[in-house]
Enzyme design. Structure first.
Site, short mmCIF file in Angstrom:
data_model
loop_
_atom_site.label_atom_id
_atom_site.label_comp_id
_atom_site.label_asym_id
_atom_site.label_seq_id
_atom_site.Cartn_x
_atom_site.Cartn_y
_atom_site.Cartn_z
N ASP A 53 0.83 -1.21 0.00
CA ASP A 53 0.00 0.00 0.00
C ASP A 53 0.86 1.25 0.00
OD1 ASP A 53 0.75 -0.68 2.73
OD2 ASP A 53 -0.60 0.91 3.39
N HIS B 16 6.19 9.51 1.15
CA HIS B 16 4.84 10.12 1.20
C HIS B 16 4.77 11.48 0.52
CE1 HIS B 16 4.10 7.67 5.18
NE2 HIS B 16 4.65 6.95 4.19
N GLU C 219 0.07 -1.14 5.67
CA GLU C 219 1.13 -0.71 6.58
C GLU C 219 0.98 0.78 6.89
OE1 GLU C 219 5.29 0.72 7.66
OE2 GLU C 219 3.94 1.44 6.13
N GLU C 220 0.63 1.55 5.87
CA GLU C 220 0.61 3.02 6.03
C GLU C 220 -0.51 3.50 6.94
OE1 GLU C 220 3.00 4.72 5.18
OE2 GLU C 220 3.95 3.86 3.40
ZN LIG Z 1 6.86 1.88 4.03
#
Ligand SMILES: [Zn+2]
Length: 411
Positions: free
Chosen positions: A81, A382, A176-177
């Site tokens: 993800d 990100h 995970e995020e």
């Molecule tokens: Zn990561």
């Protein structure tokens, strides 16, 4: 090993953004599209048992080639993800060949510029090939670089059975995020004794220490009544919460004023009304006992704020988020030492870093699977300015292959 770039460019085409507001697992259905494609690809390169479970976790085995019976089974883990903070749809990846130190202006937004001055890690990339997005989306190197590196290393190991290694388990995970990457991770079924997330930054990084983290909610309870007739009766929880937030340390112990090994207390959400106002805080420290000190400081300051408003009362709730993986990894020094040796054999020097955050490995380590984090080459996580170097991805593949050998030799 050249395959790592083509794999990476293929994976970033999939929009796999996760969603923290979702109540499903995985949080977004689109993550499954890439996860299913990975099952097919792993089978195609010879990992016959590759499969996806109901939660979307993909697991597979690189069969052992060693004749020795006692070699530990290690695991390699990456998440598919991408961050909810930035769009990952319609990624247009650009390979900037032979980086020459000049600014990389991303074509779809002239304000999106990857500058050498702001990216010290670029200094060691002169002559290398840098991959970026086009300026309006993230790239997704976090963590598709890791996915591409693991698949490429697996393919290399299967094609070279003369390299001796134990059984290696591979896992690709969703969410995970949004902090739920390990929510349904079945450590027993995975069956590795030790594992590595391949989700770090610069070449050579071996991360074996993360924050210990709690979330705290402080709720101020007042009394609401018609404001025209409130004299002597109303108790305004918003004012109490404001006094409390104002009393929190700001010259130290805050994210804005700490770095390195210092922890902090971070108010990040306020839900405010006269009757009831709650303040959510993140509490972080590399030492778990340091969390206790910070939490009792928060309680004292909250009580002090409420004491100024007769009739008010305050509640505090602490929830454990994750713990410093070092507390577990220190009991299994070979896990980190073998990774450091693999990095050196790949011709790199080891960078040991403490993560000012948590990883899936922080949680897995406390679920019985000691899991430090290794570099994947990811930079500017990100962000629209995310980038990864092709040569770093190739070094990560090489490091994984060495890691398999080192475990075999040293078991
Ligand atoms: Zn990561």
């Amino acid at each position: 090993m050249n395959d790592v770039l083509s794999r990476f460019l293929r994976y970033v085409q999939y929009d796999t953004q996760s969603d923290e507001r979702s109540t499903t697992y995985p949080s977004t259905e689109k993550q499954r599209v890439l996860l299913r494609a990975l099952v097919e690809e792993l089978r195609g390169i010879g990992l016959a048992d590759a499969a996806i479970d109901e939660y979307g976790y993909v697991m597979a085995t690189i069969p052992a080639t060693t004749k020795r019976p006692d070699v530990a089974t290690i695991g390699l883990i990456a998440h598919v993800d991408t961050s909810p903070e930035m769009s990952g749809a319609g990624v247009k990846a650009i390979v900037h060949r032979g980086y020459d130190g000049r600014d990389l202006v991303l074509p779809d937004d002239p304000r999106a510029v990857v500058r050498l001055a702001e990216n010290p890690a670029l200094r060691e990339q002169i002559g290398n090939d840098i991959v970026t997005a086009s300026g309006t989306t993230l790239l997704g190197a976090d963590n598709k670089a890791g996915v591409a590196e693991i698949v490429t290393a697996a393919s290399h190991l299967v094609a070279h059975p003369e390299i001796p290694h134990g059984a290696i388990r591979v896992a690709f995970t969703p969410d995970e995020e949004v902090g739920r990457g390990t929510a349904h991770f079945d450590v027993a079924r995975f069956g590795a004794q030790f594992a590595y997330t391949i989700d770090g930054g610069s070449r050579g990084e071996v991360e074996s220490e993360s924050f210990s983290a709690d979330a705290m909610t402080v709720t101020f309870n007042g009394f609401n009544t018609h404001p025209g007739y409130a004299m002597g009766r109303m108790i305004n929880a918003i004012r109490m919460a404001a006094d409390f937030v104002h009393s929190l340390p700001s010259e130290s112990l805050s994210p804005e004023t700490t770095d390195g090994h210092d922890g902090f207390v971070h108010p990040y959400v306020v839900q405010a009304a006269v009757e009831r106002t709650s303040v959510k805080l993140l509490v972080r420290d590399f030492v778990t006992d340091g969390l206790r000190e910070k939490e009792s400081l928060i309680k004292r300051l909250a009580d002090h704020a409420a004491a100024g408003y007769p009739g008010a009362w305050v509640e505090t709730v602490v929830e454990e988020s994750y713990r410093n993986m070092k507390e577990v990894l220190d009991r299994y020094p070979a896990v980190v030492e073998n990774a450091r040796e693999a990095v050196r054999r790949a011709g790199l020097y080891v960078r040991s870093r403490s993560i000012r955050g948590g990883t899936d490995g922080s949680r897995l380590s406390f679920m019985g699977l000691p899991t430090p984090n290794l570099f994947a080459g990811e930079q500017n996580f990100h962000s629209r300015l995310e980038w990864v170097s092709v040569q770093d991805m190739e070094k990560a593949v090489e490091t994984i292959v060495h890691l398999a050998r080192v475990w075999e030799e040293r078991s």
